[in-house]
Design an enzyme around this catalytic site. Structure first.
Site, PDB file in Angstrom:
ATOM      1  CB  CYS A 127      -1.048  -0.021   1.313  1.00 15.55           C
ATOM      2  SG  CYS A 127      -2.002  -1.383   1.342  1.00 15.55           S
TER       3      CYS A 127
ATOM      4  CG  ASP B 164       1.228   4.811   3.479  1.00 17.95           C
ATOM      5  OD1 ASP B 164       2.025   5.970   3.508  1.00 17.95           O
ATOM      6  OD2 ASP B 164       0.224   4.835   2.815  1.00 17.95           O
TER       7      ASP B 164
ATOM      8  CB  CYS C 198       4.201   9.841   1.030  1.00 19.08           C
ATOM      9  SG  CYS C 198       2.627  10.176   2.043  1.00 19.08           S
TER      10      CYS C 198
ATOM     11  CB  CYS D  19      -0.821  10.187   6.379  1.00 16.42           C
ATOM     12  SG  CYS D  19      -0.439   9.793   4.655  1.00 16.42           S
TER      13      CYS D  19
END
Lengths: 137, 408
Positions: free
Chosen positions: A37, A39, A64, A107
């Protein structure tokens, strides 16, 4: 897409990067996300059992800039909080603080899940009833 | 005085700077020569038409084709649409089957997808791990209703060059039209449609050091004589295939860019190949766990696509994007949250696709810039790996495929 000043600051100078000794009973680890994914967050807390207060927090994140900033911010917020207080941290608090755009909200969700995961790990290690689980999503 | 930070542009597959020599040829066509090339009755129109005719010759010379076979458009996306939709509409009495490839540009894939609503049947060929199609699979896919095979010359993300001549031979053997999106190839490597057996070829000016907003479609006029149905109604410009007043300054610049490419392509390619190899060698020798994506023997000389394992591409770019411009196949760089479909089609795991960076060098890239980029990249990857929990796990010998990840 430009990043907010706060994301840039956390990205360039991440706070509390590192690893705690997960074999210690006072350390709880939350590992959330998946490499596929894009992350993966690992957030760790060290708790003082006498006060149920978080005395240290560390993270490492594959992701990110917004994911790194979210986890860096989470560790800052966790230090000094009791478990009870830490469980009140909501992903939208992170969104607001970092001015994350809609595409980066996941996030902050991941960071909230990592907090809950670390606390749950600490609680189950110490025979305490788990108070909150990371939301499945 | 504070020195400007060095800015290095290694994203030439996205767009190239306009060559200053191109700009010089365009300037008179904005004011001194303002005519419409379709105005047949005064000198303003004549000189505009002369400019367009000359550009058409310059472009035809680059491809070794007849100038009459060049149709000017607004860019590669329009050319792809015109070629595929135009062929489908023109030849639908002969069949409705189109063959293309999963790694094509969206301008081809989405156009084909749209045509299914009009009754087209599309076959999407898979690619091998190196990005190349299987010729036997292509030949087996051709049937009596097949009217068109559309295969890109060189891939935008990996630079991988398809076996064009072999594909052309298969198409000729079966009497099927062969179209190619050659956007990344024209002006950088030889692209001679007649030698290859390409009947329609789409590309754009702004990836070959010309201006944006102008492109072309090559349409074969002889053996076979190909026609496409116009996609816009209007004044019947460009032999009735593309109506609309011609972008005269843009076309003049496009022509000059083609002339420069014809004369300098080989020396540019040789120089960029060395620089690309230098970049690749430095990065892969100084950093562990780097993987070059796509076939390294059949690819464009100026492109490399590298996955830096356990580092997320967008995060990595953030470490140097004030100084260095590159692209990533990471989902985080797109709104879709999906990693590059091109890299996934090569069989890369999503994790490696998220970790990829595309470097595309260009005519104006210098050795000093490449060396600067290497330093920034090495520092960035090391920084991101220090932050990466999966790099730490990998270093501890944890088999990541056995970890129970919480998918989200």
């Amino acid at each position: 897409m430009a990043y907010s000043e706060k994301v840039l600051e956390h990205f360039q100078h991440p706070k509390n990067v590192g690893t705690l000794d997960k074999s210690k009973s006072t350390v709880g680890t939350g590992l959330v996300g998946a490499p596929e994914c894009g992350d993966v967050m690992r957030l760790q807390i060290e708790v003082d059992p006498s006060t149920q207060t978080i005395i240290d927090a560390k993270f490492k994140t594959f992701g990110c800039g917004s994911a790194i900033a979210s986890s860096s911010l989470a560790t800052e917020w966790l230090k000094g909080k009791t478990i009870e207080q830490a469980l009140t941290i909501d992903n939208m608090d992170i969104v607001e603080e970092l001015a994350l755009p809609p595409v980066k909200i996941h996030c902050s969700v991941l960071a909230e899940d990592a907090i809950k995961g670390a606390i749950a790990d600490y609680q189950s290690k110490n025979g305490i009833a788990v108070t909150a689980m990371a939301a499945a999503h | 005085m504070i020195k400007e930070p060095m800015r290095v542009y290694l994203d030439n597959n996205s767009t190239t700077p306009c060559d200053p020599r191109v700009v010089d040829t365009m300037v008179p066509y904005f004011y001194q020569k303002p005519g419409n090339s379709a105005s047949r009755n005064h000198p303003f129109g004549w000189e505009a038409e002369e400019g367009v005719d000359y550009a058409r010759e310059q472009i035809a010379a680059l491809l070794k084709v007849d100038p009459k076979e060049i149709i000017f458009t607004s860019g590669a996306t329009e050319s792809d649409n015109l070629a595929i939709k135009g062929v489908f509409e023109m030849y639908k009495s002969k069949g409705n089957h189109i063959i293309t490839v999963t790694t094509e540009h969206k301008a081809v894939l989405d156009t084909c997808d749209k045509l299914t609503e009009a009754g087209a049947e599309i076959t999407y060929l898979k690619v091998a791990e190196d990005g190349l199609i299987d010729l036997a699979e292509l030949e087996a896919a051709i049937k009596s209703t097949t009217i068109l095979v559309s295969v890109m010359w060189a891939n935008n993300e990996t630079g991988v060059i398809q076996p064009m001549k072999e594909i052309g031979d298969i198409c000729e053997k079966h009497g099927v039209l062969f179209m190619s999106d050659a956007t990344q190839a024209v002006g950088k490597i030889p692209t001679y449609p007649k030698e290859i057996g390409v009947h329609l070829m789409a590309w754009t000016s702004h990836k070959m050091y010309g201006p944006k907003g102008v492109g072309a479609l090559y349409v074969s006029r002889k053996s076979p004589r190909v026609k496409v149905t116009a996609q816009m109604d209007g004044g019947g410009h460009e032999r009735g295939m593309r109506s609309g007043t011609l972008n005269v300054p843009g076309i003049v610049g496009f022509g000059k860019a083609a002339e420069i490419a014809r004369l300098e392509m080989h020396s540019d390619a040789e120089r960029l190949n060395k620089l690309r190899n230098r970049l690749e060698h430095e990065l892969t020798s100084r950093l562990e766990e780097c993987y070059i994506n796509g076939n390294v023997d059949h690819r464009m000389p100026h492109v490399t696509n590298i996955s830096f394992k356990h580092v997320e591409g967008e995060g990595l770019m953030m470490t140097f994007n004030q100084n260095i411009a590159v692209s990533s196949g990471s989902a985080c760089t797109s709104a879709s949250l999906e990693p590059s479909y091109v890299l996934v089609a090569l069989g890369l795991g999503d994790d490696l696709a998220h970790s990829s960076i595309r470097f595309s060098l260009g005519r104006f890239t210098t050795e000093e810039e490449v060396d600067f980029a290497v330093e920034k990249l090495v520092a960035g990857v090391n920084h991101m790996r220090d932050l990466s929990p999966i790099w730490e796990m990998y270093k501890e010998g944890v088999d990541l495929s056995n970890v129970q990840w919480s998918e989200h």
